[in-house]
Enzyme design. Sequence first.
Site, PDB file in Angstrom:
ATOM      1  N   GLU A 256       0.817  -1.213   0.000  1.00  0.00           N
ATOM      2  CA  GLU A 256       0.000   0.000   0.000  1.00  0.00           C
ATOM      3  C   GLU A 256       0.854   1.268   0.000  1.00  0.00           C
ATOM      4  O   GLU A 256       0.521   2.244  -0.672  1.00  0.00           O
ATOM      5  CB  GLU A 256      -0.937  -0.001   1.214  1.00  0.00           C
ATOM      6  N   ARG A 260       0.519   3.781  -3.285  1.00  0.00           N
ATOM      7  CA  ARG A 260      -0.115   5.071  -3.003  1.00  0.00           C
ATOM      8  C   ARG A 260       0.901   6.192  -2.824  1.00  0.00           C
ATOM      9  O   ARG A 260       0.834   7.219  -3.500  1.00  0.00           O
ATOM     10  CB  ARG A 260      -0.988   4.965  -1.753  1.00  0.00           C
ATOM     11  N   ASP A 389      -4.029 -10.256  -8.277  1.00  0.00           N
ATOM     12  CA  ASP A 389      -4.373  -9.415  -9.410  1.00  0.00           C
ATOM     13  C   ASP A 389      -3.260  -8.567 -10.012  1.00  0.00           C
ATOM     14  O   ASP A 389      -2.865  -8.741 -11.164  1.00  0.00           O
ATOM     15  CB  ASP A 389      -5.556  -8.527  -9.041  1.00  0.00           C
ATOM     16  N   GLU A 523     -12.211  -0.594 -10.297  1.00  0.00           N
ATOM     17  CA  GLU A 523     -11.744  -1.539 -11.322  1.00  0.00           C
ATOM     18  C   GLU A 523     -12.647  -1.619 -12.540  1.00  0.00           C
ATOM     19  O   GLU A 523     -12.172  -1.789 -13.672  1.00  0.00           O
ATOM     20  CB  GLU A 523     -11.569  -2.934 -10.704  1.00  0.00           C
ATOM     21  N   THR A 609      -0.991   0.565 -10.305  1.00  0.00           N
ATOM     22  CA  THR A 609      -2.240  -0.043  -9.871  1.00  0.00           C
ATOM     23  C   THR A 609      -3.077   0.884  -9.010  1.00  0.00           C
ATOM     24  O   THR A 609      -4.207   0.549  -8.672  1.00  0.00           O
ATOM     25  CB  THR A 609      -1.960  -1.369  -9.138  1.00  0.00           C
TER      26      THR A 609
END
Length: 633
Positions: A256, A260, A389, A523, A609
């Site tokens: 994360e 981010r 993913d 998504e 992502t």
Amino acid sequence: MIFKTLAGKTSFVGLRLPQTFLFLLFLGSLGFGALFFLPETSRLKRIFQHNSDNSAVITDSMNGQSAQPSSPIGYGLIGSAQFGIGVLRIQSQLSSSNGKQTNNNKESSQETASIEHTSEGDAADNKVNTRGVVVSSRARSPVRVKLRNCMLKPPYGTNYGKPSDPESLQRREKVKEMMKFAWDNYKRYAWGENELRPLSRNGNDGRTFGGLRGASIVDSLDTLYIMGLGEEYQEAKEWVENNLNLNVGGEASLFEVNIRYVGGLLSAYYLTGEEVFKRKVVELGRNLLPAFNTPTGIPHGVVILAGDSRRSSGGDLGRSSVLAEFGTLHLEFVHLSELTNDSIYTEKVMNIRKHLNQLDKPRGLYPNALNPVSGNWEQHYVSIGALGDSFYEYLIKSYLMSDRTDEVAKRMYYAALEAIENNLVQRSPGGLIYVAEWRGGILDHRMGHLACFSGGMIGIGAEHGSPETRQHQLDLAANITHTCHESYRRTPTKLGPEVFRFDDGAEATAPRVNERHYILRPEVVESYMYMWRLTHDPKYREWGWEALEALERHCRLATGYSGIIDVYGHIIQHDNLQQSFFLAETLKYLYLLFSDDDLLPLKDWVFNTEAHPLPVIPRNCSQERGHRPNWTH
């Protein structure tokens, strides 16, 4: 990477300044003043972020709406400045005889700066006060200059991606208004905290970031900038400069923090050239390295950012490393090596890839958990949704970001895609194409919202596979995107559930109560955006507008946006959390969906992502990528 400069163009590789420029600096030191202007030539994410500590609040779906939104604001300086018009303002106040600024000049230097684009396609390369005077200028990174000079197209297009048809323009302005509304409420009630709790009107920190704060600010930097929200961007930048402390002692999620904070700071730097973002991201990148101190080099999932770089930091040796965690570092870490000229970051992620290529894979599939000590798979659970993913996403995007030179990533991606098609892709009794999950050879006929990114992923990869498979892969991408749209269409709220199933009579629906929540995820609209750019089929814009209307109807409150507990419910129960990825991804992808394709063109940019755009690292400026574009339209 070594970059070749174009013939006849000034090179910054050796950091040699023109003699004229040095002479002007010399004059400046004598008090004559200087003219200074050089033109600039996901998904593991939030698996469990439906936070259990958020008190659910029941709100009638009609009465829970906010007041009428304000009319969309204009671009300000960004929107009014034409892309091709160079902006060169000369500081008119000369130094006084004693070499000090006049009082008027001091006052003007303290006025709030705005953003403005230059003729080289950069924005914010000069701080402009309210009187239109340059008050500061920055030295530009040679790496950034070279990346920008080798782009095929201007980053912001001929008119900031402004669509020509009035309907798309109106819809894009609506997205921009939503972003400003979300930002203003975050600023009002949760400034400096990680995320906004709109119903309780306070901030949410949680434990994901190990003490880091301001996740919504860092995640929003590039969205604000791309949308032309100059004042809001400036607020965010100043907070990062003055308040973002990267030396915190809690256990932070490597994944994360990388997608981010590292992704957000890298993107903000490449888009704006602000050196503060480079300084911060380099410091943060160094703080992440202790996570790799394992016998195999497979990083731990957590890291103590203020830890001793000589020891393993924050990792439990008995804890598995997750495929989507250690497989979602490559884009950002390669760019960290580019910015720092330090190969250590690239070496870390290349070691991960090397280790994976040495392992046996059941039916060619990648299980979701690996032991960082033994280096072996810990179970045979496979998913392109939660836990797996973005590993696949980063394979094809690593190939694209390398300017199509990373052949290892390409081979790994297409081999994995073939295994997924052979083992996981299914057709429902109703004819819907979906990607099931695999548990030791047994299929679980469910698909998570997180897996809906795969429509866009397969779409952007279709062009680069073998010629005989290109149309097949594009069709597969369209079919998966259609199935994800059906998961939205088949709910009363027109928002999709966290998980939808294709067993026991279910067709893209969520019969289980604990799988019905929607937490502002991006998504599905992400795949709409990619499929729009690849096909220009108008249905993708229509589907995106349907999602936007549903967000406004059910997730917008008077104090921000909130996820909902049950997408099938008629009485709406909110989860009281405005996720930072709603600002970073959901709204950005909707904005790009309703923009022209030349806003952040896919030939020059890849999105990490968390939807943070990173520039392609060009192999050659003068051959396959063409000559340096003329950016003076």
